[in-house]
Write a protein that holds these residues in place. Structure first.
Motif, short mmCIF file in Angstrom:
data_model
loop_
_atom_site.label_atom_id
_atom_site.label_comp_id
_atom_site.label_asym_id
_atom_site.label_seq_id
_atom_site.Cartn_x
_atom_site.Cartn_y
_atom_site.Cartn_z
N MET A 9 12.55 -60.36 4.51
CA MET A 9 12.66 -59.01 4.27
C MET A 9 14.16 -58.48 4.55
SD MET A 9 8.97 -58.05 6.29
CE MET A 9 9.39 -56.35 6.40
N ALA A 10 14.80 -59.11 5.75
CA ALA A 10 16.17 -58.57 5.87
C ALA A 10 17.07 -58.80 4.74
CB ALA A 10 16.81 -59.15 6.94
N GLU A 46 15.93 -59.33 1.77
CA GLU A 46 15.81 -58.33 0.43
C GLU A 46 16.27 -57.05 0.47
OE1 GLU A 46 11.63 -57.97 -0.34
OE2 GLU A 46 11.36 -60.24 -0.53
N LYS A 47 16.37 -56.49 1.63
CA LYS A 47 16.98 -55.30 1.98
C LYS A 47 18.68 -55.21 1.63
CE LYS A 47 13.53 -52.96 4.60
NZ LYS A 47 13.18 -52.40 5.98
N THR A 48 19.15 -56.20 2.06
CA THR A 48 20.64 -56.41 2.12
C THR A 48 21.09 -56.46 0.69
OG1 THR A 48 20.63 -57.51 4.40
CG2 THR A 48 22.74 -57.73 2.88
N GLY A 103 19.31 -55.60 -1.84
CA GLY A 103 19.36 -54.36 -2.63
C GLY A 103 20.25 -53.30 -2.17
N ALA A 104 20.70 -53.21 -1.13
CA ALA A 104 21.90 -52.32 -0.69
C ALA A 104 23.40 -52.79 -1.30
CB ALA A 104 22.05 -52.07 0.92
N LYS A 163 23.40 -52.46 -5.54
CA LYS A 163 23.22 -51.35 -6.26
C LYS A 163 23.90 -51.02 -7.33
CE LYS A 163 20.55 -48.93 -3.35
NZ LYS A 163 19.24 -48.46 -3.56
#
Length: 82
Positions: free
Chosen positions: A63-64, A66-68, A70-71, A74
């Motif tokens: 999960m971490a 995926e968020k990284t 995604g950030a 961009k």
């Protein structure tokens, strides 16, 4: 929540184990044993729900990541939002 291939395989594995429990519950319902039937159907639904919605310690790094990603990844492409 979009999942990857490993999430899909994990969910499929749980469904393979939950289906016999659900069929056992349905059989009890057809025989008129309401409490046992509903109980086994609840167990089967709980198995799938826990797999789908419970976050385990092994899920946290993914999960971490995926968020990284995604950030960091961009884009400002206006056509991508459509």
């Amino acid at each position: 929540m979009a999942g990857g291939i490993l999430d899909t395989i994990g969910l499929l594995t749980v469904v393979v184990f939950a289906v016999p429990v659900a069929l056992f519950g349905a059989e009890h319902l057809l025989r008129g044993e309401f409490v046992a039937g509903v109980g086994f159907l609840g167990i089967a639904a709980g198995m799938v729900a826990v797999e789908r919605y419970l976050v385990t310690p092994t899920d946290v790094p993914a999960m971490a990541a995926e968020k990284t990603v995604g950030a960091v990844a961009k884009t400002d492409d206006p056509d991508e939002d459509e």
